[in-house]
Design a protein around this motif. Structure first.
Motif, PDB file in Angstrom:
ATOM      1  N   THR A  53       0.827  -1.205   0.000  1.00  0.00           N
ATOM      2  CA  THR A  53       0.000   0.000   0.000  1.00  0.00           C
ATOM      3  C   THR A  53       0.860   1.253   0.000  1.00  0.00           C
ATOM      4  O   THR A  53       0.551   2.241  -0.680  1.00  0.00           O
ATOM      5  CB  THR A  53      -0.935   0.000   1.212  1.00  0.00           C
ATOM      6  OG1 THR A  53      -1.675  -1.223   1.251  1.00  0.00           O
ATOM      7  CG2 THR A  53      -1.905   1.161   1.143  1.00  0.00           C
ATOM      8  N   LEU A  89       2.384   1.574  -3.597  1.00  0.00           N
ATOM      9  CA  LEU A  89       1.379   1.920  -4.605  1.00  0.00           C
ATOM     10  C   LEU A  89       0.883   3.349  -4.424  1.00  0.00           C
ATOM     11  O   LEU A  89       0.746   4.091  -5.414  1.00  0.00           O
ATOM     12  CB  LEU A  89       0.218   0.935  -4.526  1.00  0.00           C
ATOM     13  CG  LEU A  89      -0.917   1.151  -5.533  1.00  0.00           C
ATOM     14  CD1 LEU A  89      -0.389   1.066  -6.957  1.00  0.00           C
ATOM     15  CD2 LEU A  89      -2.033   0.134  -5.314  1.00  0.00           C
ATOM     16  N   LEU A 129      -5.644  -2.945  -0.959  1.00  0.00           N
ATOM     17  CA  LEU A 129      -4.919  -1.993  -1.802  1.00  0.00           C
ATOM     18  C   LEU A 129      -5.888  -1.076  -2.538  1.00  0.00           C
ATOM     19  O   LEU A 129      -5.676   0.143  -2.625  1.00  0.00           O
ATOM     20  CB  LEU A 129      -4.039  -2.738  -2.804  1.00  0.00           C
ATOM     21  CG  LEU A 129      -2.786  -3.426  -2.269  1.00  0.00           C
ATOM     22  CD1 LEU A 129      -2.120  -4.234  -3.376  1.00  0.00           C
ATOM     23  CD2 LEU A 129      -1.814  -2.413  -1.720  1.00  0.00           C
ATOM     24  N   SER A 158      -5.319   2.828  -1.065  1.00  0.00           N
ATOM     25  CA  SER A 158      -4.222   3.511  -1.761  1.00  0.00           C
ATOM     26  C   SER A 158      -4.570   4.951  -2.109  1.00  0.00           C
ATOM     27  O   SER A 158      -3.708   5.840  -2.042  1.00  0.00           O
ATOM     28  CB  SER A 158      -3.843   2.741  -3.033  1.00  0.00           C
ATOM     29  OG  SER A 158      -3.365   1.459  -2.713  1.00  0.00           O
TER      30      SER A 158
END
Length: 331
Positions: free
Chosen positions: A117, A120, A202, A206
């Protein structure tokens, strides 16, 4: 003896009163106005903060105190226990193998979710920061999943994307590549369920941390990059390593701390994706089944919840000290 020269009398003029003195005509009025302004500021303060403080007291501090009280009693199927057991519930939880294994599940989940995470969200922030057109659109598009419910996203991942039958999106793509269908959530061996849980986390988180990194990137002075270019630094990895990343140290520390706390509090995706399986349960799912399941043992559940809260505080303090979060030089 010489007489002093005659001075004409100043008619129509009176001595001005001393400023700020208690006997001045404007003193009481100014004092009353000041008190009225202070009362107005105090009233505005309590009007704005009162509802928040009341909610904090009712929904946070009172439940914590009640949990602490229940953890010291034998509270099976009752919220008004009478049998005092002291620290026995804490010792029972620390010796419970299922609870210890649930902490191990969190460790595995944190090892996957936190760095992925972080990477990203930082990558998305760098892309949005460098893009020259439709920046607001991409920022909104990446942030939009943050508003989605964890339960709804988990059900979409379970029933549509990672459906165990060949009609699921993931198995359809695998079928195009000549790979057999995979039962993503049906078995712990191999543990394909980690792929499902980590990807939904995610997608949900994110965008939020991307906004934090994006705000920090916009505060980096451009003169640093100009000076680096004059010194011969190549744009790309070199400027990112020696300029961008050090300038993001405080934000990076805060993001890691928030990700760790969020990993400890993971509940919705595990509960909705894995049903009530005994494998792959994080601490909150285990405590939920212990306190609200068939046993309804509120004493053990409260003790486990407080142990988990203490563990979160300890990890947060150690992580903050290791990363130097809050140091004066980073302010």
């Amino acid at each position: 003896m010489a007489t002093p020269p005659h001075r004409p009398a100043l008619r129509g003029r009176r001595p001005a009163p001393a400023r700020g003195g208690p006997a001045g005509p404007a003193g009481p009025a100014q004092s009353g106005t000041g008190r009225t302004a202070e009362r107005g500021h105090a009233l505005a303060f309590w009007l704005f903060t009162g509802p928040f403080l009341a909610g904090l007291l009712v929904f946070v501090y009172l439940p914590i105190g009640w949990s602490l009280w229940l953890s010291l009693f034998e509270a099976r199927s009752t919220v008004t226990p009478t049998e005092f057991v002291g620290l026995d519930n804490y010792l029972t939880m620390l010796s419970d193998g299922d609870f210890v294994r649930s902490l191990g599940t969190f460790t595995v989940f944190a090892l996957f979710a936190v760095p992925l995470t972080f990477a990203l969200s930082l990558g998305l922030a760098l892309l949005v920061h460098r893009i020259r057109f439709m920046r607001a659109f991409f920022r909104s598009a990446f942030f939009l999943p943050t508003a989605c419910s964890y339960v709804a996203a988990s059900l979409v991942w379970k029933m549509s994307i990672f459906n165990g039958v060949r009609f699921g999106l993931a198995n359809t793509v695998l079928g195009w590549l000549g790979v057999d269908s995979v039962a993503w959530l049906a078995s712990p061996d191999p543990p394909w369920y980690w792929l499902v849980i980590v990807t939904v986390r995610l997608w949900l988180q994110s965008g939020f941390y991307m906004i934090l990194f994006l705000a920090a990137l916009q505060n980096i002075p451009r003169v640093l990059y100009e000076a680096a270019a004059i010194d011969g630094a190549r744009p790309g990895w070199q400027t990112f390593r020696y300029i961008t990343l050090p300038q993001l140290r405080t934000t990076s520390s805060a993001v890691i701390l928030l990700l760790l706390i969020a990993a400890y509090q993971a509940f919705d995706e595990f509960y909705n994706l894995l049903d009530k399986a005994t494998w792959g349960r994080p601490p909150l799912v285990y405590l939920y089944n212990l306190a609200l399941g068939e046993n309804q043992d509120y004493g053990l559940g409260s003790a486990g919840a407080l142990l988990l809260a203490l563990l979160i505080c300890l990890v947060t303090l150690l992580q903050g000290r290791f990363l130097g979060f809050g140091r004066e030089k980073d302010a």
